[in-house]
Motif scaffolding. Structure first.
Motif, PDB file in Angstrom:
ATOM      1  N   UNK A  86       0.828  -1.200   0.000  1.00 32.87           N
ATOM      2  CA  UNK A  86       0.000   0.000   0.000  1.00 32.87           C
ATOM      3  C   UNK A  86       0.861   1.249   0.000  1.00 32.87           C
ATOM      4  N   UNK A  87       0.374   2.266  -0.689  1.00 32.94           N
ATOM      5  CA  UNK A  87       1.024   3.580  -0.649  1.00 32.94           C
ATOM      6  C   UNK A  87       0.597   4.343   0.591  1.00 32.94           C
ATOM      7  N   UNK A  88      -0.594   4.022   1.074  1.00 36.28           N
ATOM      8  CA  UNK A  88      -1.117   4.667   2.261  1.00 36.28           C
ATOM      9  C   UNK A  88      -1.982   3.654   3.003  1.00 36.28           C
ATOM     10  N   UNK A  89      -1.935   3.713   4.328  1.00 34.63           N
ATOM     11  CA  UNK A  89      -2.724   2.778   5.139  1.00 34.63           C
ATOM     12  C   UNK A  89      -3.031   3.457   6.468  1.00 34.63           C
ATOM     13  N   UNK A  90      -4.269   3.923   6.593  1.00 34.89           N
ATOM     14  CA  UNK A  90      -4.724   4.540   7.839  1.00 34.89           C
ATOM     15  C   UNK A  90      -5.716   3.608   8.504  1.00 34.89           C
ATOM     16  N   UNK A  91      -5.663   3.558   9.816  1.00 35.19           N
ATOM     17  CA  UNK A  91      -6.539   2.648  10.552  1.00 35.19           C
ATOM     18  C   UNK A  91      -7.216   3.427  11.681  1.00 35.19           C
ATOM     19  N   UNK A  92      -8.502   3.168  11.844  1.00 33.30           N
ATOM     20  CA  UNK A  92      -9.263   3.789  12.927  1.00 33.30           C
ATOM     21  C   UNK A  92      -9.886   2.670  13.762  1.00 33.30           C
ATOM     22  N   UNK A  93      -9.228   2.297  14.858  1.00 29.84           N
ATOM     23  CA  UNK A  93      -9.822   1.277  15.723  1.00 29.84           C
ATOM     24  C   UNK A  93     -11.074   1.842  16.387  1.00 29.84           C
ATOM     25  N   UNK A  94     -12.129   1.039  16.426  1.00 29.57           N
ATOM     26  CA  UNK A  94     -13.381   1.483  17.027  1.00 29.57           C
ATOM     27  C   UNK A  94     -13.672   0.752  18.335  1.00 29.57           C
ATOM     28  N   UNK A  95     -13.224  -0.490  18.442  1.00 31.47           N
ATOM     29  CA  UNK A  95     -13.440  -1.278  19.651  1.00 31.47           C
ATOM     30  C   UNK A  95     -12.222  -2.148  19.907  1.00 31.47           C
ATOM     31  N   UNK A  96     -11.909  -2.332  21.169  1.00 32.17           N
ATOM     32  CA  UNK A  96     -10.870  -3.276  21.565  1.00 32.17           C
ATOM     33  C   UNK A  96     -11.417  -4.075  22.742  1.00 32.17           C
ATOM     34  N   UNK A 106     -11.281  -4.042  16.438  1.00 30.48           N
ATOM     35  CA  UNK A 106     -12.193  -3.911  15.293  1.00 30.48           C
ATOM     36  C   UNK A 106     -12.289  -2.455  14.893  1.00 30.48           C
ATOM     37  N   UNK A 107     -12.443  -2.224  13.589  1.00 35.30           N
ATOM     38  CA  UNK A 107     -12.607  -0.856  13.138  1.00 35.30           C
ATOM     39  C   UNK A 107     -12.646  -0.753  11.636  1.00 35.30           C
ATOM     40  N   UNK A 108     -12.229   0.416  11.161  1.00 35.48           N
ATOM     41  CA  UNK A 108     -12.194   0.650   9.716  1.00 35.48           C
ATOM     42  C   UNK A 108     -10.799   1.119   9.341  1.00 35.48           C
ATOM     43  N   UNK A 109     -10.490   0.967   8.068  1.00 42.23           N
ATOM     44  CA  UNK A 109      -9.200   1.432   7.566  1.00 42.23           C
ATOM     45  C   UNK A 109      -9.367   1.926   6.148  1.00 42.23           C
ATOM     46  N   UNK A 110      -8.531   2.885   5.792  1.00 40.53           N
ATOM     47  CA  UNK A 110      -8.474   3.386   4.421  1.00 40.53           C
ATOM     48  C   UNK A 110      -7.101   3.024   3.885  1.00 40.53           C
ATOM     49  N   UNK A 111      -7.102   2.388   2.720  1.00 41.87           N
ATOM     50  CA  UNK A 111      -5.846   1.971   2.110  1.00 41.87           C
ATOM     51  C   UNK A 111      -5.806   2.442   0.661  1.00 41.87           C
ATOM     52  N   UNK A 126      -7.193   2.776  -6.257  1.00 38.20           N
ATOM     53  CA  UNK A 126      -7.976   3.873  -5.683  1.00 38.20           C
ATOM     54  C   UNK A 126      -8.060   3.639  -4.185  1.00 38.20           C
ATOM     55  N   UNK A 127      -8.383   4.677  -3.459  1.00 40.25           N
ATOM     56  CA  UNK A 127      -8.505   4.510  -2.014  1.00 40.25           C
ATOM     57  C   UNK A 127      -9.704   3.624  -1.701  1.00 40.25           C
ATOM     58  N   UNK A 128      -9.465   2.641  -0.836  1.00 38.82           N
ATOM     59  CA  UNK A 128     -10.487   1.687  -0.433  1.00 38.82           C
ATOM     60  C   UNK A 128     -10.776   1.856   1.055  1.00 38.82           C
ATOM     61  N   UNK A 129     -12.035   1.837   1.396  1.00 34.51           N
ATOM     62  CA  UNK A 129     -12.424   1.809   2.806  1.00 34.51           C
ATOM     63  C   UNK A 129     -12.758   0.365   3.136  1.00 34.51           C
ATOM     64  N   UNK A 130     -12.162  -0.115   4.222  1.00 29.32           N
ATOM     65  CA  UNK A 130     -12.363  -1.508   4.602  1.00 29.32           C
ATOM     66  C   UNK A 130     -12.797  -1.586   6.065  1.00 29.32           C
ATOM     67  N   UNK A 131     -13.465  -2.658   6.402  1.00 27.08           N
ATOM     68  CA  UNK A 131     -13.752  -3.025   7.781  1.00 27.08           C
ATOM     69  C   UNK A 131     -12.762  -4.119   8.145  1.00 27.08           C
ATOM     70  N   UNK A 132     -12.299  -4.109   9.382  1.00 23.52           N
ATOM     71  CA  UNK A 132     -11.329  -5.132   9.764  1.00 23.52           C
ATOM     72  C   UNK A 132     -11.548  -5.598  11.197  1.00 23.52           C
ATOM     73  N   UNK A 133     -11.093  -6.806  11.441  1.00 16.98           N
ATOM     74  CA  UNK A 133     -11.006  -7.387  12.773  1.00 16.98           C
ATOM     75  C   UNK A 133      -9.645  -8.062  12.865  1.00 16.98           C
ATOM     76  N   UNK A 134      -8.859  -7.651  13.836  1.00 17.72           N
ATOM     77  CA  UNK A 134      -7.572  -8.297  14.103  1.00 17.72           C
ATOM     78  C   UNK A 134      -7.666  -9.009  15.443  1.00 17.72           C
TER      79      UNK A 134
END
Length: 155
Positions: A86-96, A106-111, A126-134
């Protein structure tokens, strides 16, 4: 006299350091897990396969946004070869959450995938918005990256 003064200064410095350390509250396990999750994000962004190899649990599995499940070695190979890149990877955790020795973030990320990555081939560059769980597991006092699910969010 200078020896006495030096000892007094040294004593004051030690007391100051001790008070300063005591004033900083210890990080909660959740805060520690969020920091580790951000380190994991940075490893993906920089292609740090060696760092990821240390963080990855032997049973790591990833339900990838490319519609496949990757086991640890395949994931590390793709990261090392920059197939996952990825050229860019931002993550916004919403719950831990931490339950016993399992931690979940858990949260969302833009890559923004690199032009040659598998994400760009599947979704375009293109920039993608994703949901994630780690998912992390605490073993021998150390958190390890155990599982991940990420999907591209509907627009």
């Amino acid at each position: 006299m200078s020896v006495i003064l030096s000892r007094s200064i040294a004593s004051l410095l030690l007391v100051g350091f001790a008070l300063g350390a005591a004033a900083e509250p210890a990080k909660t396990p959740e805060q520690q897990l969020l920091e580790l999750d951000d380190q994991q994000r940075q490893m993906i962004l920089t292609g740090d396969a060696a760092g990821m190899r240390k963080l990855a649990h032997p049973n790591l599995h990833i339900n990838a946004p490319t519609n496949e499940v990757l086991h640890r070695e395949e994931f590390l190979r793709r990261l090392e070869q920059r197939v996952i890149a990825f050229e860019n990877h931002r993550r916004v955790p919403e719950q831990v959450y931490i339950t016993g020795n399992v931690g979940i973030v858990m949260g969302r990320e833009e890559v923004l995938p690199t032009a040659t990555s598998e994400s760009a081939k599947l979704f375009g560059q293109r920039e993608l918005t994703r949901r994630y769980t780690n998912v992390y597991i605490l073993e021998d006092g150390k958190w390890l990256f155990l599982a991940r699910h990420a999907n591209v969010a509907a627009e």
